[in-house]
Design a protein around this motif. Sequence first.
Motif, PDB file in Angstrom:
ATOM      1  N   ASP A  61       0.807  -1.217   0.000  1.00  0.00           N
ATOM      2  CA  ASP A  61       0.000   0.000   0.000  1.00  0.00           C
ATOM      3  C   ASP A  61       0.847   1.278   0.000  1.00  0.00           C
ATOM      4  N   GLY A  62       2.143   1.113  -0.258  1.00  0.00           N
ATOM      5  CA  GLY A  62       3.052   2.256  -0.243  1.00  0.00           C
ATOM      6  C   GLY A  62       3.869   2.334   1.033  1.00  0.00           C
ATOM      7  N   ARG A  63       3.414   1.628   2.070  1.00  0.00           N
ATOM      8  CA  ARG A  63       4.136   1.590   3.342  1.00  0.00           C
ATOM      9  C   ARG A  63       4.416   0.166   3.818  1.00  0.00           C
ATOM     10  N   GLU A  64       3.422  -0.716   3.648  1.00  0.00           N
ATOM     11  CA  GLU A  64       3.522  -2.078   4.153  1.00  0.00           C
ATOM     12  C   GLU A  64       2.680  -3.008   3.301  1.00  0.00           C
ATOM     13  N   LEU A  65       2.778  -4.300   3.576  1.00  0.00           N
ATOM     14  CA  LEU A  65       1.957  -5.297   2.885  1.00  0.00           C
ATOM     15  C   LEU A  65       0.639  -5.453   3.635  1.00  0.00           C
ATOM     16  N   VAL A  66      -0.461  -5.493   2.876  1.00  0.00           N
ATOM     17  CA  VAL A  66      -1.794  -5.648   3.449  1.00  0.00           C
ATOM     18  C   VAL A  66      -2.431  -6.875   2.808  1.00  0.00           C
ATOM     19  N   VAL A  67      -3.032  -7.724   3.628  1.00  0.00           N
ATOM     20  CA  VAL A  67      -3.615  -8.964   3.116  1.00  0.00           C
ATOM     21  C   VAL A  67      -4.653  -8.667   2.034  1.00  0.00           C
ATOM     22  N   GLY A  68      -4.605  -9.500   0.987  1.00  0.00           N
ATOM     23  CA  GLY A  68      -5.561  -9.412  -0.112  1.00  0.00           C
ATOM     24  C   GLY A  68      -6.322 -10.724  -0.198  1.00  0.00           C
ATOM     25  N   PRO A  69      -6.899 -11.009  -1.344  1.00  0.00           N
ATOM     26  CA  PRO A  69      -7.644 -12.258  -1.502  1.00  0.00           C
ATOM     27  C   PRO A  69      -6.772 -13.484  -1.201  1.00  0.00           C
ATOM     28  N   PHE A  70      -7.362 -14.446  -0.490  1.00  0.00           N
ATOM     29  CA  PHE A  70      -6.632 -15.653  -0.110  1.00  0.00           C
ATOM     30  C   PHE A  70      -7.603 -16.791   0.130  1.00  0.00           C
ATOM     31  N   GLN A  71      -7.035 -17.980   0.309  1.00  0.00           N
ATOM     32  CA  GLN A  71      -7.764 -19.180   0.705  1.00  0.00           C
ATOM     33  C   GLN A  71      -7.040 -19.763   1.911  1.00  0.00           C
ATOM     34  N   GLY A  72      -7.791 -20.168   2.917  1.00  0.00           N
ATOM     35  CA  GLY A  72      -7.202 -20.734   4.122  1.00  0.00           C
ATOM     36  C   GLY A  72      -7.746 -20.034   5.358  1.00  0.00           C
ATOM     37  N   LYS A  73      -7.086 -20.265   6.488  1.00  0.00           N
ATOM     38  CA  LYS A  73      -7.507 -19.647   7.745  1.00  0.00           C
ATOM     39  C   LYS A  73      -7.253 -18.138   7.706  1.00  0.00           C
ATOM     40  N   PRO A  74      -7.950 -17.378   8.568  1.00  0.00           N
ATOM     41  CA  PRO A  74      -7.689 -15.942   8.646  1.00  0.00           C
ATOM     42  C   PRO A  74      -6.187 -15.679   8.811  1.00  0.00           C
ATOM     43  N   ALA A  75      -5.751 -14.555   8.222  1.00  0.00           N
ATOM     44  CA  ALA A  75      -4.320 -14.280   8.114  1.00  0.00           C
ATOM     45  C   ALA A  75      -3.930 -12.989   8.830  1.00  0.00           C
ATOM     46  N   CYS A  76      -2.639 -12.812   9.007  1.00  0.00           N
ATOM     47  CA  CYS A  76      -2.109 -11.546   9.489  1.00  0.00           C
ATOM     48  C   CYS A  76      -2.560 -10.478   8.496  1.00  0.00           C
ATOM     49  N   VAL A  77      -2.958  -9.330   8.978  1.00  0.00           N
ATOM     50  CA  VAL A  77      -3.487  -8.293   8.105  1.00  0.00           C
ATOM     51  C   VAL A  77      -2.378  -7.431   7.512  1.00  0.00           C
ATOM     52  N   ARG A  78      -1.405  -7.036   8.319  1.00  0.00           N
ATOM     53  CA  ARG A  78      -0.350  -6.132   7.849  1.00  0.00           C
ATOM     54  C   ARG A  78       1.030  -6.708   8.179  1.00  0.00           C
ATOM     55  N   ILE A  79       1.944  -6.578   7.219  1.00  0.00           N
ATOM     56  CA  ILE A  79       3.314  -7.069   7.395  1.00  0.00           C
ATOM     57  C   ILE A  79       4.268  -5.977   6.917  1.00  0.00           C
ATOM     58  N   ALA A  80       5.201  -5.616   7.769  1.00  0.00           N
ATOM     59  CA  ALA A  80       6.195  -4.598   7.414  1.00  0.00           C
ATOM     60  C   ALA A  80       7.184  -5.156   6.397  1.00  0.00           C
ATOM     61  N   LEU A  81       7.654  -4.290   5.498  1.00  0.00           N
ATOM     62  CA  LEU A  81       8.692  -4.707   4.553  1.00  0.00           C
ATOM     63  C   LEU A  81       9.917  -5.142   5.346  1.00  0.00           C
TER      64      LEU A  81
END
Length: 170
Positions: A61-81
């Motif tokens: 998103d210009g600062r960090e990674l944000v979860v998008g479409p996926f399959q599986g269990k709920p995921a971490c929402v934001r991940i720092a570079l």
Amino acid sequence: MSFEIQSINTEDKAVFYAELAQQARGLLHGEHDRIANAANFAALVWHALPRINWCGFYFFDGRELVVGPFQGKPACVRIALGRGVCGTAAATRETQLVVDVNEFDGHIACDAASRSEVVVPLVIDGELLGVWDVDSPEAGRFDDQDRIGMELICDVFLQALSRPANTEAA
């Protein structure tokens, strides 16, 4: 539109990924919306690739990674570079193939069942779009053939986004 996921022989990984790429081309053909394509792409891989427990996208998103479409269990929402396997792939722009996530310094355990992982950075025209992430509950599930195959199918995804929009008259 109806799309039937075709059964793919998984014994020969090169053939498997070539056939999966062909199915992805058919599924994404004519659609250029990133979210729509990401959702269908994740569903296709989820149903075709054996022995995985999560697959999906993290978009930059210009600062960090944000979860998008996926399959599986709920995921971490934001991940720092630079953090975890996904953040490392995004920061280095190199595919990360992790045989055992417990051996990866700084691994982020969104799903404690995950043991191995492959993450492909998604780059268009030199700009980071995000990453494609696939996890397995089996240590050693992924090898170099899987890395090459994941890069191949991610190229199909990126090509679908890169095509000019349909400009035909209605």
